[in-house]
Design a protein around this motif. Sequence first.
Motif, PDB file in Angstrom:
ATOM      1  N   GLY A  59       0.811  -1.218   0.000  1.00 25.24           N
ATOM      2  CA  GLY A  59       0.000   0.000   0.000  1.00 25.24           C
ATOM      3  C   GLY A  59       0.843   1.266   0.000  1.00 25.24           C
ATOM      4  N   ALA A  60       2.023   1.192  -0.590  1.00 24.28           N
ATOM      5  CA  ALA A  60       2.979   2.297  -0.516  1.00 24.28           C
ATOM      6  C   ALA A  60       2.813   3.344  -1.604  1.00 24.28           C
ATOM      7  N   ALA A  61       1.808   3.218  -2.448  1.00 28.19           N
ATOM      8  CA  ALA A  61       1.646   4.173  -3.539  1.00 28.19           C
ATOM      9  C   ALA A  61       1.067   5.499  -3.083  1.00 28.19           C
ATOM     10  N   ARG A  62       0.412   5.501  -1.937  1.00 22.32           N
ATOM     11  CA  ARG A  62      -0.193   6.741  -1.448  1.00 22.32           C
ATOM     12  C   ARG A  62      -0.472   6.621   0.049  1.00 22.32           C
ATOM     13  N   GLY A  63      -0.834   7.727   0.655  1.00 20.51           N
ATOM     14  CA  GLY A  63      -1.217   7.735   2.062  1.00 20.51           C
ATOM     15  C   GLY A  63      -0.084   7.368   3.011  1.00 20.51           C
ATOM     16  N   ILE A  64      -0.446   6.678   4.084  1.00 23.03           N
ATOM     17  CA  ILE A  64       0.524   6.309   5.109  1.00 23.03           C
ATOM     18  C   ILE A  64       1.608   5.405   4.537  1.00 23.03           C
ATOM     19  N   GLY A  65       1.230   4.483   3.650  1.00 25.78           N
ATOM     20  CA  GLY A  65       2.220   3.595   3.041  1.00 25.78           C
ATOM     21  C   GLY A  65       3.292   4.364   2.284  1.00 25.78           C
ATOM     22  N   ALA A  66       2.886   5.414   1.578  1.00 26.88           N
ATOM     23  CA  ALA A  66       3.845   6.237   0.835  1.00 26.88           C
ATOM     24  C   ALA A  66       4.808   6.946   1.779  1.00 26.88           C
ATOM     25  N   VAL A  67       4.274   7.460   2.883  1.00 31.04           N
ATOM     26  CA  VAL A  67       5.118   8.147   3.870  1.00 31.04           C
ATOM     27  C   VAL A  67       6.126   7.171   4.459  1.00 31.04           C
ATOM     28  N   ILE A  68       5.677   5.953   4.749  1.00 30.47           N
ATOM     29  CA  ILE A  68       6.576   4.935   5.302  1.00 30.47           C
ATOM     30  C   ILE A  68       7.661   4.570   4.289  1.00 30.47           C
ATOM     31  N   ALA A  69       7.267   4.357   3.030  1.00 31.52           N
ATOM     32  CA  ALA A  69       8.246   4.018   1.992  1.00 31.52           C
ATOM     33  C   ALA A  69       9.285   5.126   1.831  1.00 31.52           C
TER      34      ALA A  69
ATOM     35  N   THR B 286       4.781  -1.350  -3.167  1.00 31.25           N
ATOM     36  CA  THR B 286       3.758  -2.248  -3.688  1.00 31.25           C
ATOM     37  C   THR B 286       2.382  -1.636  -3.470  1.00 31.25           C
ATOM     38  N   ASP B 287       1.493  -1.933  -4.415  1.00 28.04           N
ATOM     39  CA  ASP B 287       0.134  -1.424  -4.327  1.00 28.04           C
ATOM     40  C   ASP B 287      -0.729  -2.230  -5.280  1.00 28.04           C
ATOM     41  N   ILE B 288      -2.009  -2.212  -5.053  1.00 28.66           N
ATOM     42  CA  ILE B 288      -2.941  -2.885  -5.941  1.00 28.66           C
ATOM     43  C   ILE B 288      -2.959  -2.211  -7.318  1.00 28.66           C
ATOM     44  N   ASP B 289      -2.625  -0.927  -7.364  1.00 24.32           N
ATOM     45  CA  ASP B 289      -2.589  -0.148  -8.605  1.00 24.32           C
ATOM     46  C   ASP B 289      -1.132   0.065  -9.023  1.00 24.32           C
TER      47      ASP B 289
ATOM     48  N   ALA C 293       7.477   5.016  -6.863  1.00 24.06           N
ATOM     49  CA  ALA C 293       8.867   4.531  -6.930  1.00 24.06           C
ATOM     50  C   ALA C 293       9.747   5.550  -7.652  1.00 24.06           C
ATOM     51  N   GLU C 294       9.234   6.132  -8.727  1.00 19.28           N
ATOM     52  CA  GLU C 294       9.983   7.164  -9.447  1.00 19.28           C
ATOM     53  C   GLU C 294      10.188   8.388  -8.562  1.00 19.28           C
ATOM     54  N   ARG C 295       9.162   8.760  -7.824  1.00 16.25           N
ATOM     55  CA  ARG C 295       9.258   9.921  -6.923  1.00 16.25           C
ATOM     56  C   ARG C 295      10.309   9.694  -5.837  1.00 16.25           C
TER      57      ARG C 295
ATOM     58  N   GLN D 251       3.030  -4.693  -8.383  1.00 18.23           N
ATOM     59  CA  GLN D 251       1.605  -4.778  -8.092  1.00 18.23           C
ATOM     60  C   GLN D 251       1.394  -5.851  -7.030  1.00 18.23           C
ATOM     61  N   LEU D 252       0.616  -5.514  -6.006  1.00 18.89           N
ATOM     62  CA  LEU D 252       0.344  -6.460  -4.925  1.00 18.89           C
ATOM     63  C   LEU D 252      -1.028  -6.182  -4.331  1.00 18.89           C
ATOM     64  N   ASP D 253      -1.906  -7.156  -4.462  1.00 17.37           N
ATOM     65  CA  ASP D 253      -3.187  -7.126  -3.759  1.00 17.37           C
ATOM     66  C   ASP D 253      -2.977  -8.016  -2.543  1.00 17.37           C
ATOM     67  N   VAL D 254      -2.906  -7.416  -1.368  1.00 18.68           N
ATOM     68  CA  VAL D 254      -2.534  -8.156  -0.156  1.00 18.68           C
ATOM     69  C   VAL D 254      -3.522  -9.264   0.189  1.00 18.68           C
ATOM     70  N   ARG D 255      -4.701  -9.256  -0.421  1.00 22.13           N
ATOM     71  CA  ARG D 255      -5.695 -10.291  -0.163  1.00 22.13           C
ATOM     72  C   ARG D 255      -5.456 -11.554  -0.971  1.00 22.13           C
ATOM     73  N   ARG D 256      -4.552 -11.491  -1.958  1.00 25.15           N
ATOM     74  CA  ARG D 256      -4.360 -12.614  -2.885  1.00 25.15           C
ATOM     75  C   ARG D 256      -3.027 -13.321  -2.664  1.00 25.15           C
ATOM     76  N   GLU D 257      -3.099 -14.587  -2.329  1.00 26.01           N
ATOM     77  CA  GLU D 257      -1.899 -15.388  -2.117  1.00 26.01           C
ATOM     78  C   GLU D 257      -0.974 -15.402  -3.340  1.00 26.01           C
ATOM     79  N   PRO D 258      -1.506 -15.552  -4.574  1.00 18.17           N
ATOM     80  CA  PRO D 258      -0.612 -15.535  -5.738  1.00 18.17           C
ATOM     81  C   PRO D 258       0.182 -14.228  -5.868  1.00 18.17           C
ATOM     82  N   ASP D 259      -0.419 -13.102  -5.500  1.00 13.80           N
ATOM     83  CA  ASP D 259       0.306 -11.827  -5.553  1.00 13.80           C
ATOM     84  C   ASP D 259       1.478 -11.832  -4.572  1.00 13.80           C
ATOM     85  N   TRP D 260       1.269 -12.415  -3.374  1.00 13.69           N
ATOM     86  CA  TRP D 260       2.366 -12.506  -2.396  1.00 13.69           C
ATOM     87  C   TRP D 260       3.497 -13.381  -2.934  1.00 13.69           C
ATOM     88  N   GLN D 261       3.140 -14.467  -3.610  1.00 20.29           N
ATOM     89  CA  GLN D 261       4.166 -15.345  -4.159  1.00 20.29           C
ATOM     90  C   GLN D 261       5.000 -14.619  -5.213  1.00 20.29           C
TER      91      GLN D 261
END
Length: 108
Positions: free
Chosen positions: A13-23, A36-39, A47-49, A58-68
Amino acid sequence: MQRLTGKIALVPGAARGIGAVIAEAYSAEGAQVWVTDIDLAFANSMAERIGRGARALQLDVRREPDWQVAMTGVAGDARRLHDLHGDHHRWRHTRGVRCKGGAGCRVR
């Protein structure tokens, strides 16, 4: 000296909001950050910024295949992950959490 020099961090969830600040904070401390982000378009933009070797995935944290895919990408790139920000086990097992302000959360 930067405290995270030589470390690798994956931030969901690092593309925006709290995740972006943490990244950004991890990167400022010297970590190589996986944004990583769903979008993916938003993840690439962040990442460019951030620069300094930040990578997007791309990572949808709800999907196991995305984690793999995410773990394979990190492993192929660096062979080790030093920090995974957030409670990914809860995210992975709580499918479709929706929050409504201060009213609390519910699972779909």
